[in-house]
Design a protein around this motif. Structure first.
Motif, PDB file in Angstrom:
ATOM      1  N   UNK A 100      26.629  35.677  33.853  1.00 16.40           N
ATOM      2  CA  UNK A 100      26.708  35.391  32.490  1.00 16.40           C
ATOM      3  C   UNK A 100      28.238  35.730  31.729  1.00 16.40           C
ATOM      4  N   UNK A 101      28.832  36.810  32.229  1.00 20.56           N
ATOM      5  CA  UNK A 101      30.100  37.209  31.793  1.00 20.56           C
ATOM      6  C   UNK A 101      31.219  36.996  32.653  1.00 20.56           C
ATOM      7  N   UNK A 102      31.219  36.775  33.902  1.00 19.83           N
ATOM      8  CA  UNK A 102      32.355  36.177  34.717  1.00 19.83           C
ATOM      9  C   UNK A 102      32.174  34.878  35.283  1.00 19.83           C
ATOM     10  N   UNK A 103      31.329  34.055  34.980  1.00 21.34           N
ATOM     11  CA  UNK A 103      31.183  32.545  35.073  1.00 21.34           C
ATOM     12  C   UNK A 103      31.078  32.363  36.709  1.00 21.34           C
ATOM     13  N   UNK A 104      30.661  33.519  37.487  1.00 22.50           N
ATOM     14  CA  UNK A 104      30.260  33.301  38.781  1.00 22.50           C
ATOM     15  C   UNK A 104      29.074  32.374  39.107  1.00 22.50           C
ATOM     16  N   UNK A 105      28.986  31.793  40.412  1.00 22.05           N
ATOM     17  CA  UNK A 105      27.953  31.121  40.686  1.00 22.05           C
ATOM     18  C   UNK A 105      27.091  32.111  41.623  1.00 22.05           C
ATOM     19  N   UNK A 106      25.860  32.090  42.001  1.00 20.54           N
ATOM     20  CA  UNK A 106      24.975  32.836  42.783  1.00 20.54           C
ATOM     21  C   UNK A 106      25.542  33.088  44.143  1.00 20.54           C
ATOM     22  N   UNK A 107      26.161  32.021  44.718  1.00 17.71           N
ATOM     23  CA  UNK A 107      26.698  32.029  45.693  1.00 17.71           C
ATOM     24  C   UNK A 107      28.054  32.706  46.118  1.00 17.71           C
ATOM     25  N   UNK A 108      28.654  33.195  44.970  1.00 17.10           N
ATOM     26  CA  UNK A 108      29.745  33.712  44.809  1.00 17.10           C
ATOM     27  C   UNK A 108      29.292  35.466  44.551  1.00 17.10           C
ATOM     28  N   UNK A 109      28.411  35.458  43.456  1.00 14.42           N
ATOM     29  CA  UNK A 109      28.188  36.785  42.972  1.00 14.42           C
ATOM     30  C   UNK A 109      27.183  37.661  44.097  1.00 14.42           C
ATOM     31  N   UNK A 110      26.207  36.942  44.866  1.00 14.71           N
ATOM     32  CA  UNK A 110      25.541  37.620  45.709  1.00 14.71           C
ATOM     33  C   UNK A 110      26.215  38.526  46.887  1.00 14.71           C
ATOM     34  N   UNK A 111      27.249  37.694  47.648  1.00 18.74           N
ATOM     35  CA  UNK A 111      27.890  38.564  48.547  1.00 18.74           C
ATOM     36  C   UNK A 111      28.752  39.653  48.028  1.00 18.74           C
ATOM     37  N   UNK A 112      29.301  39.408  46.678  1.00 14.67           N
ATOM     38  CA  UNK A 112      30.082  40.489  45.786  1.00 14.67           C
ATOM     39  C   UNK A 112      29.134  41.878  45.738  1.00 14.67           C
ATOM     40  N   UNK A 113      27.883  41.434  45.446  1.00 10.95           N
ATOM     41  CA  UNK A 113      27.011  42.784  45.270  1.00 10.95           C
ATOM     42  C   UNK A 113      26.860  43.366  46.642  1.00 10.95           C
TER      43      UNK A 113
END
Length: 234
Positions: A100-113
């Motif tokens: 929502x705030x960073x414009x990430x995709x799920x594939x980008x955000x999931x490994x970042x978590x």
């Protein structure tokens, strides 16, 4: 995605401003953050810290009223490992905030978590090994300012903050103005795990004004910066 798509505009989260253990409202600029993937769509609101807020946050971090520096390293390790567990449990919402705030995709955000969780576990264990070893005499440096970027809004702020906390420091996090929401949600995991709000303070502000005061303050002992070369030189 279904849970986070409606959390926008009038329903967008509001990030509170806490300084020295108290919530501050008053006459402060309300900043609107926008979803990069949905132009004009508000993703969150937050109050910008003033220079007075920065001064008060630095004074609190220097004084360490919650006694984080005097806790045993094993107690700090336990708190951080609990924070890592909360990040696991809140993976979906951490991903949602990055979308929502960073414009990430799920594939980008999931490994970042996953990276944020790894940082939290690793630094707690690494500090524990240093404190329990007999090769060195170790202590925290004091007050650490962490200045994080927008492009990795979960992992990079989490890494700087947890490294500093694990070593026995107090911390002020100034996230990128465009991605305050995911940084706040990482801090929520740490606060809920037992890191006092006086120990870890989230101070959203403009880098050229209050942020500049933070990184050049005489009472800030360490700055962890991920950003431009010119900013690093300053």
């Amino acid at each position: 995605v279904a849970r986070w798509q409606p959390r926008c505009n009038a329903m967008a989260p509001t990030v509170p401003l806490w300084v020295a253990g108290e919530e501050r409202t008053g006459q402060r600029t309300i900043h609107l953050s926008y979803d990069p993937s949905r132009p004009g769509t508000i993703s969150c609101r937050y109050r910008e810290a003033t220079e007075t807020d920065v001064e008060d946050a630095v004074a609190c971090g220097k004084a360490d009223p919650a006694g984080w520096r005097t806790r045993s390293h094993s107690e700090r390790q336990g708190v951080l490992r609990q924070a890592a567990q909360l990040m696991r449990q809140r993976r979906g919402d951490l991903i949602g905030a990055a979308l929502a705030d960073g414009g990430k995709t799920i594939h980008e955000a999931d490994p970042e978590v996953s990276e944020a969780i790894d940082f939290t576990e690793f630094y707690a264990l690494a500090a524990n090994a240093l404190y329990e070893g007999n090769q060195f005499r170790v202590r925290g440096r004091g007050l650490v300012a962490v200045i994080s970027p927008w492009n990795f809004p979960l992992a990079i702020p989490c890494g700087g903050v947890t490294a500093a906390l694990a070593a026995g420091n107090t911390v002020i996090l100034k996230p990128a103005s465009d991605t305050v929401l995911p940084a706040w949600m990482i801090c929520e995991c740490l606060w809920d795990a037992g890191v006092p709000r006086e120990t870890l303070q989230l101070i959203p502000c403009q880098g050229s004004t209050s942020g500049q005061r933070l990184v050049t303050h005489d009472d800030v002992d360490v700055v962890i910066l991920t950003g431009g070369t010119e900013t690093a030189r300053q």
